[in-house]
Design a protein around this motif. Structure first.
Motif, short mmCIF file in Angstrom:
data_model
loop_
_atom_site.label_atom_id
_atom_site.label_comp_id
_atom_site.label_asym_id
_atom_site.label_seq_id
_atom_site.Cartn_x
_atom_site.Cartn_y
_atom_site.Cartn_z
N CYS A 176 0.95 -1.36 0.05
CA CYS A 176 -0.05 0.06 -0.04
C CYS A 176 0.87 1.30 0.01
O CYS A 176 1.89 1.37 0.61
CB CYS A 176 -0.88 0.06 1.25
SG CYS A 176 -1.96 1.54 1.35
N ASP A 177 0.62 2.20 -0.67
CA ASP A 177 1.40 3.36 -0.94
C ASP A 177 0.30 4.57 -0.60
O ASP A 177 -0.51 4.78 -1.44
CB ASP A 177 1.68 3.63 -2.28
CG ASP A 177 2.58 4.91 -2.72
OD1 ASP A 177 2.62 5.83 -1.71
OD2 ASP A 177 3.09 4.82 -3.61
N GLY A 178 0.31 5.14 0.51
CA GLY A 178 -0.41 6.07 0.80
C GLY A 178 -0.16 7.46 0.22
O GLY A 178 1.05 7.68 -0.28
N LEU A 179 -1.28 7.94 -0.16
CA LEU A 179 -1.11 9.22 -1.16
C LEU A 179 -0.24 10.32 -0.64
O LEU A 179 -0.44 10.78 0.46
CB LEU A 179 -2.53 10.02 -1.62
CG LEU A 179 -2.76 10.74 -2.90
CD1 LEU A 179 -2.46 9.95 -3.95
CD2 LEU A 179 -4.07 11.44 -2.76
N GLY A 180 0.84 10.67 -1.18
CA GLY A 180 1.87 11.99 -0.75
C GLY A 180 2.77 11.09 0.16
O GLY A 180 3.12 9.98 -0.13
N HIS A 181 3.37 11.88 1.09
CA HIS A 181 3.98 11.32 2.02
C HIS A 181 3.86 12.00 3.47
O HIS A 181 3.24 12.81 3.58
CB HIS A 181 5.64 11.46 1.80
CG HIS A 181 5.95 12.98 1.07
ND1 HIS A 181 6.42 13.91 2.31
CD2 HIS A 181 5.98 13.61 0.00
CE1 HIS A 181 6.60 15.03 1.60
NE2 HIS A 181 6.50 14.74 0.37
N PRO A 183 2.92 12.31 7.76
CA PRO A 183 2.20 11.43 8.60
C PRO A 183 0.52 11.17 8.05
O PRO A 183 0.10 10.11 8.41
CB PRO A 183 2.00 12.55 9.68
CG PRO A 183 3.20 13.33 9.79
CD PRO A 183 3.48 13.29 8.32
N LEU A 184 0.01 12.07 7.15
CA LEU A 184 -1.08 11.60 6.66
C LEU A 184 -1.20 10.59 5.66
O LEU A 184 -2.12 9.63 5.67
CB LEU A 184 -1.67 12.93 5.88
CG LEU A 184 -2.20 14.18 6.80
CD1 LEU A 184 -2.55 15.27 5.93
CD2 LEU A 184 -3.16 13.65 7.81
N ALA A 185 -0.01 10.47 4.94
CA ALA A 185 0.07 9.12 3.96
C ALA A 185 0.27 7.77 4.87
O ALA A 185 -0.26 6.99 4.41
CB ALA A 185 1.14 9.32 3.22
N ALA A 186 1.06 8.21 6.06
CA ALA A 186 1.13 6.92 6.90
C ALA A 186 -0.04 6.46 7.57
O ALA A 186 -0.21 5.25 7.81
CB ALA A 186 2.46 7.42 7.85
N ALA A 187 -0.84 7.74 7.77
CA ALA A 187 -2.12 7.19 8.55
C ALA A 187 -3.26 6.51 7.49
O ALA A 187 -3.85 5.45 8.01
CB ALA A 187 -2.92 8.45 9.00
N ALA A 188 -2.98 6.83 6.35
CA ALA A 188 -3.75 5.91 5.13
C ALA A 188 -3.24 4.55 5.09
O ALA A 188 -4.03 3.67 5.21
CB ALA A 188 -3.67 6.70 4.01
N SER A 189 -1.93 4.43 5.09
CA SER A 189 -1.40 3.26 4.87
C SER A 189 -1.52 2.42 5.76
O SER A 189 -1.70 0.99 5.91
CB SER A 189 -0.13 3.19 4.57
OG SER A 189 0.88 3.61 5.60
N GLN A 190 -1.55 2.86 7.18
CA GLN A 190 -1.73 1.95 8.47
C GLN A 190 -3.22 1.61 8.55
O GLN A 190 -3.50 0.44 8.97
CB GLN A 190 -1.21 2.98 9.62
CG GLN A 190 0.02 3.28 10.01
CD GLN A 190 0.90 2.02 10.40
OE1 GLN A 190 0.70 1.14 11.11
NE2 GLN A 190 1.71 1.37 9.29
N ALA A 191 -4.09 2.51 8.06
CA ALA A 191 -5.64 1.93 8.19
C ALA A 191 -5.61 0.75 7.05
O ALA A 191 -6.55 -0.36 7.36
CB ALA A 191 -6.47 3.15 7.72
N ALA A 192 -5.11 0.91 6.16
CA ALA A 192 -5.26 -0.29 5.04
C ALA A 192 -4.18 -1.42 5.78
O ALA A 192 -4.97 -2.87 5.39
CB ALA A 192 -4.39 0.25 3.76
#
Length: 334
Positions: A176-181, A183-192
């Motif tokens: 999974c590659d959270g959009l951008g980079h 903390p917000l990208a990390a939050a998306a990938s951690q949710a996935a």
């Protein structure tokens, strides 16, 4: 299995002062997972030896220190990566004093003795990847799929993640590659990551549909899920966005299809595809922080090594510093 990506840190070993930082972090992780004082002391020696070798002998040397888990067993892993000069005879470096003449004098032989798992791949002129693990309990079996992530230079967290699971006999992996980079990208990938690991045993397309619904509160992500079916000799994949998935069989490479879109946002076109995948096949998945110009044929014997060594070598050879990067490798046998 934890639903959160375990703690990890990368260290650039271009200065002797970073050796102490890597050692202290390794010991800190050992305490966090209750490895015990004796094992923590062994880990300190392993970290010091590997880090010192990079400072003294390597070009572009980096060290990944992270916690690892297998069921209820936990441990700490140290991955050493460098681009040059490599070693013509890695086995010879296990002789005490060979790899650190004039420094600790204990060589990689001490690492091999103290680590519960120790392996490496080195090619003269191309560099080396070394992996040392210590576990709280007995070393678990070698994994059929392994990966690693590296954040964009200057960031403390990565917006990329990977996950591996076996659910009701289904061998499944996700990148999974959270959009951008950041903390917000990390939050998306951690949710996935959490959704994937806790979801029912479903085919890849159903899991991607579940992720698409579950990531709506995040900035979204590119994601691919693959399932290796040992009985049918196939791999089934389903992806949204620019996670690259390649099947390597001998000298042949075949890319898989990923549909356009962002998991969590917009209309989704979700399709599952099936490809031949046998005992000799290897699956390599990576985010767009890794160029697709990598080649295993330029590294003789690498394809027979563990998925971790393969993934780390691809990251070294094709990873870019201007983006988060993630590589996962998987096969039928460990």
């Amino acid at each position: 299995m934890s639903a959160l990506t375990p703690p990890s840190a990368w260290f650039r070993l271009d200065d002797e002062s970073n050796v102490g930082a890597a050692r202290r972090y390794a010991v800190e992780l050992a305490g966090a997972v209750d490895l015990g004082e004796r094992t923590a002391a062994d880990l300190a020696i392993i970290a010091t030896e590997l880090a010192s070798n990079l400072v003294k002998h390597a070009v572009d040397g980096t060290l990944l220190v992270r916690t690892i888990r297998h069921d209820d067993n936990v441990g700490v892993e140290i991955v050493s990566i460098d681009s040059a000069p490599g070693m013509a005879d890695l086995a010879a470096m296990h002789e005490d004093g060979r790899s650190t003449t004039g420094t600790l004098g204990i060589g990689l032989g001490a690492v091999a003795r103290l680590a519960h798992r120790w392996e490496g791949y080195s090619l003269l002129g191309r560099g080396s990847v070394l992996d040392a693990q210590v576990w709280r309990e007995t070393q678990p079996p070698y994994a059929w799929a392994e990966g690693l992530t590296r954040p964009l230079s200057g960031e403390s967290v990565s917006g990329d993640t990977y996950a591996v699971r076996t659910a009701d006999g289904r061998r499944q992996v996700m990148v999974c590659d959270g959009l951008g980079h950041g903390p917000l990208a990390a939050a998306a990938s951690q949710a996935a990551h959490q959704i994937f690991l806790t979801a029912p045993a479903e085919p890849p397309a159903m899991l991607v549909e579940r992720l698409h619904r579950g990531l709506s509160h995040t900035r979204g992500a590119a994601v691919t899920i693959a399932e290796i079916d040992i009985e049918a000799d196939v791999v089934r994949t389903c992806g949204m966005g620019n996670v690259a998935t390649t099947i390597v069989t001998g000298d042949q490479r075949r890319g898989t299809v990923s549909m356009p879109g962002i998991a969590g946002h917009g209309r989704a076109v979700i399709k599952e595809f099936e490809y031949p995948f046998g005992e000799e096949s290897l699956l390599v998945m990576h985010s767009d922080g890794v160029s697709d110009k990598w080649s295993l044929s330029s590294s003789p014997g690498l394809s027979t090594k563990s998925p971790l060594l393969i993934a780390a070598t691809v990251l070294r050879d094709a990873g870019v510093r201007r983006d988060d990067a993630c590589v996962l490798a998987a096969r039928i046998r460990p």
